[in-house]
Design a protein around this motif. Structure first.
Motif, short mmCIF file in Angstrom:
data_model
loop_
_atom_site.label_atom_id
_atom_site.label_comp_id
_atom_site.label_asym_id
_atom_site.label_seq_id
_atom_site.Cartn_x
_atom_site.Cartn_y
_atom_site.Cartn_z
N TRP A 1 -10.43 7.50 -12.58
CA TRP A 1 -11.30 6.40 -12.17
C TRP A 1 -11.24 6.18 -10.66
O TRP A 1 -12.18 5.63 -10.08
CB TRP A 1 -10.94 5.11 -12.90
CG TRP A 1 -11.18 5.20 -14.36
CD1 TRP A 1 -10.24 5.21 -15.35
CD2 TRP A 1 -12.44 5.30 -15.03
NE1 TRP A 1 -10.83 5.32 -16.58
CE2 TRP A 1 -12.20 5.38 -16.41
CE3 TRP A 1 -13.76 5.34 -14.59
CZ2 TRP A 1 -13.20 5.49 -17.35
CZ3 TRP A 1 -14.77 5.46 -15.52
CH2 TRP A 1 -14.49 5.52 -16.87
N GLY A 2 -10.17 6.60 -10.03
CA GLY A 2 -10.00 6.40 -8.59
C GLY A 2 -10.93 7.23 -7.73
O GLY A 2 -11.04 6.98 -6.53
N SER B 1 -5.65 7.94 -15.96
CA SER B 1 -6.44 6.84 -15.41
C SER B 1 -6.76 7.03 -13.93
O SER B 1 -7.64 6.37 -13.38
CB SER B 1 -5.73 5.51 -15.63
OG SER B 1 -4.49 5.50 -14.93
N ASN C 1 -15.53 2.29 -7.35
CA ASN C 1 -15.50 1.10 -8.21
C ASN C 1 -14.56 0.01 -7.73
O ASN C 1 -14.43 -1.01 -8.38
CB ASN C 1 -15.15 1.50 -9.65
CG ASN C 1 -13.81 2.21 -9.75
OD1 ASN C 1 -13.10 2.34 -8.77
ND2 ASN C 1 -13.48 2.67 -10.93
N GLN C 2 -13.88 0.21 -6.58
CA GLN C 2 -12.97 -0.81 -6.07
C GLN C 2 -13.27 -1.04 -4.59
O GLN C 2 -13.10 -0.12 -3.78
CB GLN C 2 -11.51 -0.38 -6.23
CG GLN C 2 -11.02 -0.35 -7.65
CD GLN C 2 -9.55 0.08 -7.69
OE1 GLN C 2 -9.17 1.03 -7.04
NE2 GLN C 2 -8.77 -0.64 -8.47
N PRO C 3 -13.67 -2.24 -4.22
CA PRO C 3 -13.93 -2.51 -2.81
C PRO C 3 -12.63 -2.38 -2.00
O PRO C 3 -11.57 -2.78 -2.44
CB PRO C 3 -14.45 -3.95 -2.79
CG PRO C 3 -14.47 -4.42 -4.19
CD PRO C 3 -13.93 -3.37 -5.08
N HIS D 1 0.84 -1.19 0.00
CA HIS D 1 0.00 0.00 0.00
C HIS D 1 0.88 1.25 0.00
O HIS D 1 0.65 2.19 -0.77
CB HIS D 1 -0.91 -0.05 1.24
CG HIS D 1 -1.86 1.10 1.37
ND1 HIS D 1 -2.37 1.48 2.58
CD2 HIS D 1 -2.39 1.95 0.46
CE1 HIS D 1 -3.19 2.51 2.41
NE2 HIS D 1 -3.21 2.81 1.12
N HIS E 1 -9.90 9.84 -2.17
CA HIS E 1 -9.39 10.23 -3.48
C HIS E 1 -10.17 11.44 -4.02
O HIS E 1 -9.57 12.41 -4.50
CB HIS E 1 -9.52 9.07 -4.47
CG HIS E 1 -8.71 7.88 -4.12
ND1 HIS E 1 -8.79 6.70 -4.83
CD2 HIS E 1 -7.80 7.65 -3.15
CE1 HIS E 1 -7.97 5.81 -4.31
NE2 HIS E 1 -7.36 6.37 -3.28
N VAL F 1 -11.08 0.32 -1.24
CA VAL F 1 -10.31 1.51 -1.59
C VAL F 1 -11.14 2.74 -1.23
O VAL F 1 -12.32 2.81 -1.56
CB VAL F 1 -9.95 1.53 -3.10
CG1 VAL F 1 -9.30 2.83 -3.49
CG2 VAL F 1 -9.06 0.35 -3.44
N SER F 2 -10.52 3.68 -0.55
CA SER F 2 -11.23 4.87 -0.08
C SER F 2 -11.40 5.87 -1.23
O SER F 2 -10.66 6.84 -1.34
CB SER F 2 -10.47 5.51 1.07
OG SER F 2 -11.15 6.67 1.51
N TRP F 3 -12.40 5.64 -2.05
CA TRP F 3 -12.66 6.58 -3.15
C TRP F 3 -13.03 7.95 -2.60
O TRP F 3 -12.76 8.97 -3.25
CB TRP F 3 -13.76 6.04 -4.06
CG TRP F 3 -15.10 5.94 -3.40
CD1 TRP F 3 -15.60 4.87 -2.72
CD2 TRP F 3 -16.09 6.95 -3.34
NE1 TRP F 3 -16.84 5.16 -2.23
CE2 TRP F 3 -17.18 6.43 -2.59
CE3 TRP F 3 -16.18 8.25 -3.83
CZ2 TRP F 3 -18.33 7.16 -2.33
CZ3 TRP F 3 -17.33 8.99 -3.58
CH2 TRP F 3 -18.38 8.44 -2.83
N SER G 1 -3.01 8.39 -0.24
CA SER G 1 -3.53 8.53 -1.60
C SER G 1 -4.40 9.78 -1.76
O SER G 1 -4.50 10.31 -2.86
CB SER G 1 -4.30 7.28 -2.03
OG SER G 1 -5.34 7.00 -1.12
#
Length: 193
Positions: free
Chosen positions: A160-161, A157, A165-167, A70, A174, A169-171, A122
């Motif tokens: 997209w973060g 890219s 869309n990603q389990p 990470h 972001h 991951v702290s969108w 991030s």
């Protein structure tokens, strides 16, 4: 006796790049201490959404990472994007870093999933991305527009973060880091004008 002129001051050995080096060393040092001395328990000091007694997690979360993978995933973008931010003024680097971390933390605390914990740098990485992307729009200088275009080509890219869309991951971090970086671009370009 000839007149004496003041001697120029010696050049400072300080280089703003050391700010970036210090941040990376600090992040890796915290991770080593976390794993070596605390068996990974420092991550419990992260952000717990909407829990008033856990607001201090906003300050600690950017320094905490779940594992070395990470941290490594955040290290290279910090160096590259943070270095590009630093190509402007060194003071701008600290403004972007601070506002991105604060916006990321507060936004995550406000809208993060209940019963979750959020950690990692991030949000700051996305703040650098947002700053570099929008600096070209706000500054409109050749350098700023060129760096914005390079960032979108190489890091586009990342957009997209900011989506859920990603389990795991702290969108939220972001998204609000990106907003903090964009706000920094607006604020710093406005103050420059």
């Amino acid at each position: 006796m000839p007149p004496q002129y003041p001697q120029p001051l010696p050049r400072s050995p300080y280089n703003p790049v050391w700010n970036l080096v210090a941040i990376v060393i600090l992040l890796w040092g915290v991770q080593m201490v976390n794993v070596g001395l605390f068996d990974g328990r420092l991550i419990l000091n992260g952000i717990y959404p909407r829990q008033l007694d856990e607001l201090q997690g906003i300050l600690w979360a950017p320094f905490l990472h779940g594992n070395f993978g990470h941290l490594l995933a955040n290290t290279f973008p910090i160096i590259i994007l943070g270095g590009l931010v630093m190509l402007g003024k060194a003071e701008d680097f600290w403004v972007v870093t601070g506002l991105s971390a604060l916006a990321s933390g507060l936004g995550t605390w406000l809208i993060g999933a209940p019963n979750s914990i959020h950690i990692g740098a991030s949000g700051v990485v996305f703040g650098y991305f947002g700053y570099l992307l929008l600096r070209g729009y706000f500054d409109r200088s050749a350098f700023a527009v060129t760096s914005s275009m390079l960032v979108i080509i190489f890091y586009g890219s990342f957009l997209w973060g900011v989506l859920p869309n990603q389990p795991g991951v702290s969108w939220e971090g972001h998204l609000f880091g990106f907003i903090g970086g964009g706000f920094s671009a607006w604020l710093l370009s406005k103050s420059a004008r």
